[in-house]
Motif scaffolding. Sequence first.
Motif, mmCIF file in Angstrom:
data_model
loop_
_atom_site.group_PDB
_atom_site.id
_atom_site.type_symbol
_atom_site.label_atom_id
_atom_site.label_comp_id
_atom_site.label_asym_id
_atom_site.label_seq_id
_atom_site.Cartn_x
_atom_site.Cartn_y
_atom_site.Cartn_z
ATOM 1 N N UNK A 203 4.591 -8.805 10.722
ATOM 2 C CA UNK A 203 3.406 -9.630 10.436
ATOM 3 C C UNK A 203 2.425 -8.984 9.466
ATOM 4 N N UNK A 204 2.602 -7.723 9.136
ATOM 5 C CA UNK A 204 1.618 -7.012 8.331
ATOM 6 C C UNK A 204 1.490 -7.599 6.930
ATOM 7 N N UNK A 205 2.517 -8.283 6.436
ATOM 8 C CA UNK A 205 2.443 -8.844 5.092
ATOM 9 C C UNK A 205 1.345 -9.909 4.975
ATOM 10 N N UNK A 206 0.951 -10.492 6.106
ATOM 11 C CA UNK A 206 -0.094 -11.518 6.093
ATOM 12 C C UNK A 206 -1.452 -10.929 5.719
ATOM 13 N N UNK A 207 -1.687 -9.669 6.106
ATOM 14 C CA UNK A 207 -2.934 -8.985 5.760
ATOM 15 C C UNK A 207 -2.686 -7.477 5.770
ATOM 16 N N UNK A 216 0.535 -1.292 6.540
ATOM 17 C CA UNK A 216 0.352 -2.081 5.324
ATOM 18 C C UNK A 216 0.559 -1.314 4.029
ATOM 19 N N UNK A 217 0.769 -0.006 4.123
ATOM 20 C CA UNK A 217 0.848 0.834 2.934
ATOM 21 C C UNK A 217 1.979 0.414 2.000
ATOM 22 N N UNK A 218 3.151 0.172 2.552
ATOM 23 C CA UNK A 218 4.307 -0.173 1.720
ATOM 24 C C UNK A 218 4.078 -1.470 0.945
ATOM 25 N N UNK A 219 3.564 -2.478 1.631
ATOM 26 C CA UNK A 219 3.333 -3.772 0.986
ATOM 27 C C UNK A 219 2.302 -3.629 -0.133
ATOM 28 N N UNK A 220 1.234 -2.905 0.132
ATOM 29 C CA UNK A 220 0.179 -2.721 -0.870
ATOM 30 C C UNK A 220 0.723 -2.019 -2.104
ATOM 31 N N UNK A 221 1.442 -0.921 -1.903
ATOM 32 C CA UNK A 221 1.968 -0.165 -3.031
ATOM 33 C C UNK A 221 3.015 -0.966 -3.808
ATOM 34 N N UNK A 222 3.783 -1.770 -3.111
ATOM 35 C CA UNK A 222 4.790 -2.596 -3.775
ATOM 36 C C UNK A 222 4.145 -3.635 -4.677
ATOM 37 N N UNK A 223 3.121 -4.321 -4.156
ATOM 38 C CA UNK A 223 2.463 -5.346 -4.969
ATOM 39 C C UNK A 223 1.703 -4.723 -6.144
ATOM 40 N N UNK A 317 7.218 -8.718 -2.987
ATOM 41 C CA UNK A 317 6.070 -9.441 -3.538
ATOM 42 C C UNK A 317 4.970 -9.672 -2.501
ATOM 43 N N UNK A 318 5.232 -9.291 -1.252
ATOM 44 C CA UNK A 318 4.234 -9.428 -0.206
ATOM 45 C C UNK A 318 4.100 -10.811 0.373
ATOM 46 N N UNK A 319 5.151 -11.628 0.250
ATOM 47 C CA UNK A 319 5.077 -12.995 0.784
ATOM 48 C C UNK A 319 6.044 -13.215 1.953
ATOM 49 N N UNK A 320 6.849 -12.210 2.279
ATOM 50 C CA UNK A 320 7.759 -12.293 3.422
ATOM 51 C C UNK A 320 7.707 -10.981 4.202
#
Length: 359
Positions: A203-207, A216-223, A317-320
């Motif tokens: 669920x972390x990709x939502x915020x 959330x670190x991975x999603x942030x760095x990826x985007x 892309x942080x959407x899934x």
Amino acid sequence: MREAFKYDLRFPLVILALLLVGLMTVSTAALSPRAAPGIFSKQLIGVGLAAVPLALLWWAGRDRIYRAAPWVYGAALALQASTFVIGREVNGQRNWIEIGPLQFQPLEILKFALILMLAVALRAGYRGLKTYLRAFTVFLPAVGLVAVSDIGGALVLSVIFGVMLLAARIPWWHALLAAMLVGAAVPTVLYPRLEPYQQKRLTIFLDPYQDPRGAGYQVIQSTIAVGSGGIQGKGYKQGSQSHNGFLPEAHTDFAFSTWAEEQGLVGGVAVLALYGLLFWGLAGMAHASPRLQDQILFAGVLGQIGFQALENIGAALGVLPLTGITLPLISYGLSSLVSTLATLGLVYVIYRDRFEGSI
């Protein structure tokens, strides 16, 4: 791809193009301080190792392959089960087997075997209750062994199963009812049973900024990596996010982010176009094949690779949600690479022999 030619060279050319993208991505991700040494050389070895199953499939032909399905599937189940005893733990999951210098993930073999065995079990198409009995008899042992330690792997197997059932022409209202039941069960039954860290990962990709230094670190760095690439990218081996170690798993889970940072929007769209051509080719092969059994097999391969590509790129892309699912033909990993190439080789051989054989 509607021509009734015995060989269609466009299909392997698209695969080769995706392979080249993968090798470029792994070679630049290898510069990251987070990357293990020698990953590019190992990826090249994986391409060479894939020649063994490809040659065997090419020699065996359609009928021999289908006859061997129960043996292949049984061996794949045994390998997956052995991870509970002799499995090696990687990233918190004990689902790898190590034999000397060789390390592989039995799940990748199981994907191949499940597609092959379900094509055999469903070859007559929908025939009422017995169709579901045969299908679930094949599917449940596989997903049961995998779901214990690998949610992403279980998702891939489930998508393969669902797509192949649809290809077997089950009634549309059965599919709709199943989708409703799954949709109700995920938040009420499955999600509450997950460990807290698994729930947060999904669920972390939502915020992601609720935990920017943790989940959330991975999603942030990826985007950031994808966005910093702009239209044309920073150039080959010029990606700062991956080379400076900000982007975790730059060679596996976030291979698309590594590529997009250096090749930009143009390169990202080019990869999506290549996957589109691959999926179009699979659909065309299914349409050109007269036997339902072969069509079901092609659908399973399309479901597997399509879902993996969608989930991996969507997570980058942080959407899934993040599930650890690799990007076919591009992410680093010998098991995944060899299995994917073998699966696509299986498709090509079945297509080659679509007017031959007796099974």
